[in-house]
Write a protein that holds these residues in place. Sequence first.
Motif, short mmCIF file in Angstrom:
data_model
loop_
_atom_site.label_atom_id
_atom_site.label_comp_id
_atom_site.label_asym_id
_atom_site.label_seq_id
_atom_site.Cartn_x
_atom_site.Cartn_y
_atom_site.Cartn_z
N THR A 118 0.86 -1.18 0.00
CA THR A 118 0.00 0.00 0.00
C THR A 118 0.89 1.23 0.00
N ARG A 119 1.78 1.25 0.98
CA ARG A 119 2.66 2.38 1.18
C ARG A 119 3.57 2.58 -0.04
N ARG A 120 4.17 1.49 -0.46
CA ARG A 120 5.14 1.56 -1.53
C ARG A 120 4.55 2.11 -2.83
N LEU A 121 3.37 1.63 -3.17
CA LEU A 121 2.77 2.05 -4.43
C LEU A 121 2.14 3.43 -4.33
N PHE A 122 1.63 3.77 -3.14
CA PHE A 122 1.12 5.13 -2.95
C PHE A 122 2.25 6.13 -3.24
N LEU A 123 3.42 5.84 -2.69
CA LEU A 123 4.56 6.75 -2.88
C LEU A 123 5.04 6.74 -4.32
N ALA A 124 5.13 5.56 -4.93
CA ALA A 124 5.61 5.48 -6.31
C ALA A 124 4.68 6.26 -7.25
N ALA A 125 3.37 6.15 -7.03
CA ALA A 125 2.42 6.88 -7.89
C ALA A 125 2.59 8.38 -7.69
N GLY A 126 2.89 8.79 -6.47
CA GLY A 126 3.15 10.21 -6.21
C GLY A 126 4.38 10.68 -6.95
N GLU A 127 5.43 9.86 -6.92
CA GLU A 127 6.67 10.23 -7.62
C GLU A 127 6.43 10.37 -9.12
N MET A 128 5.50 9.56 -9.65
CA MET A 128 5.21 9.64 -11.08
C MET A 128 4.21 10.77 -11.37
N ALA A 129 3.86 11.57 -10.36
CA ALA A 129 2.95 12.71 -10.51
C ALA A 129 1.57 12.30 -11.03
N LEU A 130 1.10 11.14 -10.58
CA LEU A 130 -0.24 10.68 -10.97
C LEU A 130 -1.28 11.22 -9.99
N ALA A 131 -2.52 11.30 -10.46
CA ALA A 131 -3.62 11.51 -9.53
C ALA A 131 -3.78 10.21 -8.75
N ARG A 132 -4.05 10.33 -7.43
CA ARG A 132 -4.18 9.12 -6.63
C ARG A 132 -5.54 9.09 -5.94
N MET A 133 -6.01 7.87 -5.74
CA MET A 133 -7.29 7.67 -5.08
C MET A 133 -7.10 6.45 -4.19
N ILE A 134 -7.74 6.45 -3.02
CA ILE A 134 -7.67 5.27 -2.18
C ILE A 134 -9.05 4.64 -2.13
N VAL A 135 -9.12 3.34 -2.41
CA VAL A 135 -10.38 2.63 -2.25
C VAL A 135 -10.26 1.74 -1.03
N ILE A 136 -11.14 1.94 -0.06
CA ILE A 136 -11.21 1.01 1.07
C ILE A 136 -12.25 -0.03 0.69
N ASN A 137 -11.79 -1.24 0.41
CA ASN A 137 -12.67 -2.31 -0.05
C ASN A 137 -12.96 -3.28 1.10
N PRO A 238 -8.81 11.43 -2.86
CA PRO A 238 -10.09 10.98 -2.32
C PRO A 238 -10.05 9.55 -1.81
N ILE A 239 -10.85 9.30 -0.77
CA ILE A 239 -11.04 7.94 -0.25
C ILE A 239 -12.45 7.49 -0.62
N VAL A 240 -12.54 6.31 -1.24
CA VAL A 240 -13.82 5.77 -1.70
C VAL A 240 -14.06 4.43 -0.99
N PHE A 241 -15.28 4.17 -0.57
CA PHE A 241 -15.60 2.90 0.10
C PHE A 241 -16.30 1.94 -0.86
N THR A 242 -15.88 0.68 -0.85
CA THR A 242 -16.56 -0.32 -1.68
C THR A 242 -16.62 -1.68 -0.97
N ALA A 243 -17.51 -2.52 -1.45
CA ALA A 243 -17.51 -3.94 -1.10
C ALA A 243 -17.69 -4.65 -2.45
N ALA A 244 -16.56 -5.09 -3.01
CA ALA A 244 -16.57 -5.54 -4.41
C ALA A 244 -17.48 -6.73 -4.63
N LEU A 245 -17.46 -7.70 -3.71
CA LEU A 245 -18.22 -8.93 -3.95
C LEU A 245 -19.71 -8.65 -4.03
N ALA A 246 -20.19 -7.74 -3.15
CA ALA A 246 -21.60 -7.41 -3.16
C ALA A 246 -21.89 -6.25 -4.12
#
Length: 688
Positions: A118-137, A238-246
């Motif tokens: 989680t941490r590693r990719l959040f930071l890598a995406a920031g370094e690549m200057a991407l828009a980031r979103m967190i999904v709590i699934n 942004p943080i988005v909430f999901t429950a993928a299976l349902a």
Amino acid sequence: MAVLGGFRPQDIRNVAFVGHTGSGKTSLSEAILHRCGAVTRLGMVQTATTVSDFEPEARARGHSISSSLLFATRDSCELNLIDTPGSPEFIGQALAALPAVETAVVVVSAVNGIEFNTRRLFLAAGEMALARMIVINKIDANPAGLPALVNELKSAFGPALHCINLPTGGGADVIDCFDRAAGEADFGSVAEIHREILESSVEVEDAALERYLGGAEIELPALRRCFIEAMNRGHVVPIVFTAALAEVGVDDLLHILVEEAPSPASARPRRLRRDGEQVEIPCDPAAPLLGHVFKVSTDPYLGKLSTIRLLQGTLDARTPFVRGADGRPLKAGHVLKLEGRDHPEIESMAYAGDIVTVAKLEDLHVNDIVRSPALAGDFAPVLPPYPQPMMSLAVEPNKKNDKNDEIKLSGALARLIEEDPTLRAGQDPQTGETVISGIGEQHLKVAIERLESRFHLTLDVKPPKIAYRETITARAEGHHRLKKQTGGAGQFAEVFLRIEPMARGAGFEFASEVFGGAIPTQYIPAVEKGVHDALAAGELGGFPVYDVRVVVHDGKSHPVDSKDIAFRTAGKMAFRDACAKAQPVLLEPIVAVEIATPEAYVGDITADLKPRRGRVLGVDTAPATGMTIVRAHVPLGELAQYGGQLRGLTGGQGSFVVEPSHYDFVPPIVQRRLLAGREGARDERDED
Ligand SMILES: Nc1nc2c(ncn2[C@@H]2O[C@H](COP(=O)(O)OP(=O)(O)O)[C@@H](O)[C@H]2O)c(=O)[nH]1
Ligand SMILES: [Mg+2]
């Protein structure tokens, strides 16, 4: 089957699902395909029916091991989804997807919280200057733990994080806080969150901020424009909430991706290196073609598939393009859209910003930049940093004397390495073995399974040979006089040199302080070559010598009998003479290890590191996950089969990653043990 192409930059959304294994990236991708009507039945990871995990290696493991491309359409927008593997060992695949997208969606499990990737990719995406979103699934599985997880994410990743929807009905549904300013939620206040989003969005646009402060209402389109710009700048995550299976929150996530996430037209321009300099590439379909080959895969029927993120221009079956400096013309023939294992052909032109696949172009490799022949310059992609492959295995075709299998193996390895930038292979110059190196044991295991199943090889696999080195610990003088004057042509050379230790990692330095032509200048390169021969052959156990400075300071030559070969030999022997007196020792590679474990096993793990000569650097806790991270320096030679042993120590719950750190002295007892098996090695090589 053909699909419609022709989506314009503003109607495209490129999204990578990244995050730790098990957070639900594949399930979420599947739910999105289902909600968009791209599949009629919801696929399940458990029953191995998802579109993304189509490879046998992935289905057998129940999780993804390479990234897969999916697409869907929603509200006349094209959604290109890259579902990436979440295991730290396969992180290379996730990193490779980042340059192809505008938005990185970091998926976090509501049950496991923040994990290593989680941490590693959040930071890598920031370094690549991407828009980031967190999904709590998986909000269905831990509705009570959500407020604490949100707080923890905010404290780990900063004040840019804002919920954009909230769970309702105990996780049975979600309520959007972007479009709405009031409503009931399980926790938090819809009104307050709506205001938070509004305020942090208008901050990025002076005119909007002024209007807001002046009490004017900010219309939804203006708010969306500001919000997207705030995401582009990393000002809002942004943080988005999901429950993928349902399929809870999945429509809302889609709505957010379509309405509130950047398109290639509204994102920051991509960057490329042109003739070594970073340049911005605005997403302009009218410009000449530029595209980044970010994924190469093998299809059983179509052969090599190269997937390209179009950066500018357009591409159809007849568009001529070139790669690299060679300028040889290429043509797509067919332009495809990958969808898991399927690859329908697209009917019309693909525009800048889109992701498309071409088949059977053997010349294309991962991280090639394809360009219009009209464009001059040497282009290269800007890439996130990849972890170093640290675990190695020696492989050999089972039928040792079958030349065909050896050739097949090297071709198969070349193909695999191309598909995976964190895999290396090559022949070890010291041992002659074919060695493949990867991030961890599972990573290598999958590579070997693929070699065997896809290329019909049977392989013998052996544990890694460790790349020990030698160095010296004292200064010493060396001398050699070579004189052979029997029979025909004679040989004469005499070399005096001095060697001195250098700092760890300094490598090798060679200098000449010979005055008055004692050794004629034209022979000095031969002396240096001889020294290199000796460095490569080693002094103690045949391991290469590092971190030494060699100064040639005197010698003698003969007008007839001196030749390059004589000085090369004398240089080599003089170095060996000096080396033997310079208290040579062995160096071993030390790796930085991060072990993730439930706290209960920390004592067992650190106790187990002791006999491995590990040095614990720190123990950190990640409260949401309940996992503890033990950081240590450990000699690589002591980590053979560590994965299995760690699983044994932690009831299967521990995992670890390694990265190379440095070389250090081997303790005398260990050195004796290491050298005991190698006696005689020295003499065999004494050909002089
Ligand atoms: N309870 C629950 N389980 C889920 C949810 N999403 C995925 N899972 C399960 O979690 C496991 C891992 O999901 P997967 O999609 O493979 O995760 P990935 O490794 O991130 O791709 C699978 O067994 C899924 O069925 C969810 O929303 N709720
Ligand atoms: Mg997956």
